[in-house]
Design a protein around this motif. Structure first.
Motif, PDB file in Angstrom:
ATOM      1  N   CYS A 138       1.063  45.704 -18.553  1.00 14.84           N
ATOM      2  CA  CYS A 138       2.198  46.732 -18.331  1.00 14.84           C
ATOM      3  C   CYS A 138       2.559  45.825 -16.501  1.00 14.84           C
ATOM      4  CB  CYS A 138       3.048  48.001 -18.257  1.00 14.84           C
ATOM      5  SG  CYS A 138       2.843  48.067 -20.126  1.00 14.84           S
ATOM      6  N   LEU A 176       3.663  42.388 -16.316  1.00 12.18           N
ATOM      7  CA  LEU A 176       5.094  42.429 -16.873  1.00 12.18           C
ATOM      8  C   LEU A 176       6.094  42.573 -15.500  1.00 12.18           C
ATOM      9  CD1 LEU A 176       6.342  41.793 -19.495  1.00 12.18           C
ATOM     10  CD2 LEU A 176       6.593  43.913 -19.945  1.00 12.18           C
ATOM     11  N   GLN A 186       6.325  40.886 -12.689  1.00 10.19           N
ATOM     12  CA  GLN A 186       6.776  39.492 -13.037  1.00 10.19           C
ATOM     13  C   GLN A 186       8.813  40.336 -12.734  1.00 10.19           C
ATOM     14  OE1 GLN A 186       6.711  36.048 -12.518  1.00 10.19           O
ATOM     15  NE2 GLN A 186       4.405  36.807 -12.578  1.00 10.19           N
ATOM     16  N   MET A 197      13.824  40.240 -19.919  1.00  6.91           N
ATOM     17  CA  MET A 197      12.388  41.008 -20.259  1.00  6.91           C
ATOM     18  C   MET A 197      11.730  39.445 -20.882  1.00  6.91           C
ATOM     19  SD  MET A 197      10.443  43.038 -20.624  1.00  6.91           S
ATOM     20  CE  MET A 197      11.362  45.102 -20.089  1.00  6.91           C
ATOM     21  N   MET A 199       7.836  38.091 -20.239  1.00  8.77           N
ATOM     22  CA  MET A 199       7.116  37.651 -21.606  1.00  8.77           C
ATOM     23  C   MET A 199       6.508  36.895 -21.954  1.00  8.77           C
ATOM     24  SD  MET A 199       8.375  41.211 -22.894  1.00  8.77           S
ATOM     25  CE  MET A 199       7.004  41.694 -24.450  1.00  8.77           C
ATOM     26  N   LEU A 238       4.495  34.797 -19.404  1.00  9.04           N
ATOM     27  CA  LEU A 238       2.941  35.686 -19.347  1.00  9.04           C
ATOM     28  C   LEU A 238       2.251  34.853 -20.298  1.00  9.04           C
ATOM     29  CD1 LEU A 238       4.164  39.579 -17.811  1.00  9.04           C
ATOM     30  CD2 LEU A 238       3.078  37.411 -16.190  1.00  9.04           C
TER      31      LEU A 238
END
Length: 559
Positions: A375, A378, A381, A440, A444, A447
């Motif tokens: 998290c 996340l 970023q 988002m 994701m 990542l």
């Protein structure tokens, strides 16, 4: 790494070969120009289903060639070895042909390849992220899978899923066993009864039994025939017999041996015949003088023959075929008797459930341990993407009813999100806007790509409509993010944002021309042409000095 893509008679493209650079490749062009054609062609080369509508109007076939550099790619080399294919060069050439009649063919380094094989190899070469990735975020299983990949728990997750599937399979087997238990027991009893009936026949050779029964039933007549035959061959009476006549013939031939060699040969053959007749008389003598057989033996044979006839009528099979059928009965019986009992199945099911629970519990503990760090990545970023107050958290809720446990584990896992100060975090589908979801989804995916093994060869990343829901400074941050990712692996992205396109290592423009037949053209832009395209993207149809200066400023800002 994708080296080139060559298209023949594909949709709006009649013929074109396009080379790709390392790092970040971007595709731009006006709406409807055919930007997605490149992605469609690439997807076909890695196993997507074909559509005859992709064949250019008027052409019989469309051909697509994708050339990849796989030097030092051990994963691809292992794939070739596992599929008994040779990889003599550090390059892979995939050809896909589509026919207007709906058929499709594929070749790998010149050798035919199935669509399933192509798709299997394709996952190692290209990773395509569709423009609908934000919709996937709303599905709980996507969030769980992403968490497992980020936490490097995919192996344990697969083992947990396998344990759950094994448990479910045993349950189905137990249900099937219970439903047919009565029929199974009836069948066992029937087979046992049939085999008990036929058991005496299985211990003997039925052909031999029939032959012996036939002989013993006629033994007295046969003994008389043997005596008569013996009398004809050799007797002590005045009646002529074979042995006497043979002796006379031998004497006759012996008297003429000196005259003709033929008589000598005849004499030798007659002596041989005399020896054979002597052996025959001995056999017939023994047979004629034997004792009558035991009546019990004849009764035993009678019983076996009668049993054979009875069972033959009962099963509508000749006795000899019935014996072969009995072997199949025995196999069926052994199979039925070896099926696990209900108690044994219950024990197996309990063992499988405990094994699943053990793995699911271990998996959840590791997920919970990894979640805060993931998290944090996340959030780090997301904040530069015009979400300075972004917060997120994984929430783990134990399922109340074990009957709803799944292959993914014993917990419901939600990714909660909040973009605003003072507002509580809630599931994405309840509060996130389209723009927030797209950002988002992009983060994701990035990542996920960067979290892969840095020492392993990485597949080419493809982003379709990477800029959905973003603009301005946020688009520039997205472009910088993709350019940074391009330092470690090859990317290909479609964008409508000049700020994103300016960050590319190679800029591909798709243009549509209307001649006798509409055609799309692919152009790799040099610096001057890139400035014009960025100016068009920023300022619209009319390109001015102001928009060109803005475009140059975007390029100058690249670090």
């Amino acid at each position: 790494m994708l080296l080139s893509l060559t298209l023949y008679q594909f949709a709006l493209i009649s013929e074109h070969e396009l080379s790709f650079a390392e790092g970040f490749n971007v595709i731009t062009g006006e709406t409807g120009a055919g930007k997605s054609l490149l992605l469609d062609a690439l997807a076909l080369c890695v196993g997507d289903r074909a559509d005859s509508a992709m064949v250019r109007h008027g052409a019989a076939n469309a051909d697509i060639y994708a050339q990849f550099d796989v030097a030092d790619n051990t994963v691809v080399a292992e794939w070739f070895a596992a599929h008994d294919r040779s990889l003599d060069e550090p390059e892979v050439l995939i050809r896909r042909q589509l026919s207007s009649n709906g058929r499709s063919k594929a070749w790998l380094n010149g050798t035919p390849v199935s669509l399933a094989e192509l798709k299997s190899l394709g996952t190692l070469l290209v990773n395509i992220h569709s423009q609908h990735a934000q919709q996937a975020l709303l599905k709980p299983q996507f969030v769980v899978q992403w968490l497992d990949e980020m936490a490097q728990l995919t192996t344990l997750a697969a083992q947990t899923a396998s344990s759950y599937q094994h448990y479910q399979q045993l349950k189905r087997q137990a249900d099937e066993l219970a439903s047919r238990e009565a029929q199974r027991q009836d069948r066992i009893e029937l087979l046992q009864s049939q085999l008990a009936d036929i058991a005496p026949l299985l211990a003997v050779d039925y052909h031999d039994i029939e032959a012996e029964h036939e002989e013993l039933s006629n033994i007295e007549a046969l003994m008389q025939e043997a005596s008569h035959g013996l009398h004809l061959l050799d007797n002590d009476t005045d009646e002529p017999d074979v042995m006497t006549l043979l002796g006379q013939a031998i004497k006759l031939c012996n008297h003429q041996i000196g005259v003709s060699q033929t008589f000598g040969q005849a004499s030798e053959q007659l002596h041989l015949a005399q020896q054979q007749i002597t052996e025959v008389t001995a056999l017939l003598s023994d047979y004629a003088e034997q004792q009558l057989p035991d009546p019990e033996r004849l009764q035993e044979l009678d019983n076996l023959i009668s049993l054979g006839h009875r069972l033959s009528r009962k099963h509508s099979l000749p006795a000899v075929d019935l014996i072969a059928e009995a072997k199949a009965w025995q196999q069926q019986l052994e199979q039925l008797e070896n099926e696990p009992s209900s108690d044994a199945m219950a024990a197996q099911i309990d063992d499988a459930w405990q094994a699943y629970l053990k793995r699911a519990t271990e998996l959840n503990k590791k997920r919970e341990k990894a979640a805060p760090s993931i998290c944090a990545q996340l959030i780090e970023q997301l904040q530069p993407l015009a979400l300075p107050n972004a917060r997120c958290e994984f929430v783990f809720t134990k399922k109340a009813d074990p009957s709803v446990y799944s292959a993914q584990g014993c917990f419901d896992i939600d990714l909660l999100f909040s973009a605003n100060v003072g507002m509580p975090m809630q599931p994405l589908h309840k509060i996130a806007s389209g723009g927030e979801l797209s950002r988002m989804a992009l983060v994701m995916q990035v990542l996920q790509a960067t979290n892969a093994d840095n020492n392993a060869a990485k597949p080419m990343l493809v982003f379709d409509e990477v800029d959905v829901g973003i603009s301005g400074g946020t688009a520039q941050v997205v472009g910088e993010l993709l350019r940074a990712l391009g330092q470690t692996q090859q990317l290909l992205a479609i964008t409508h944002q000049a700020q994103v396109a300016a960050q590319a290592h190679q800029h591909i423009l798709v243009q549509k021309h209307h001649h006798e037949q509409t055609q799309s053209e692919l152009v790799i832009l040099d610096k001057d042409a890139q400035v014009d395209e960025l100016a068009r993207m920023s300022g619209g149809v009319t390109i001015t000095d102001v928009t060109r200066d803005h475009a140059r400023s975007l390029l100058i800002d690249i670090k």
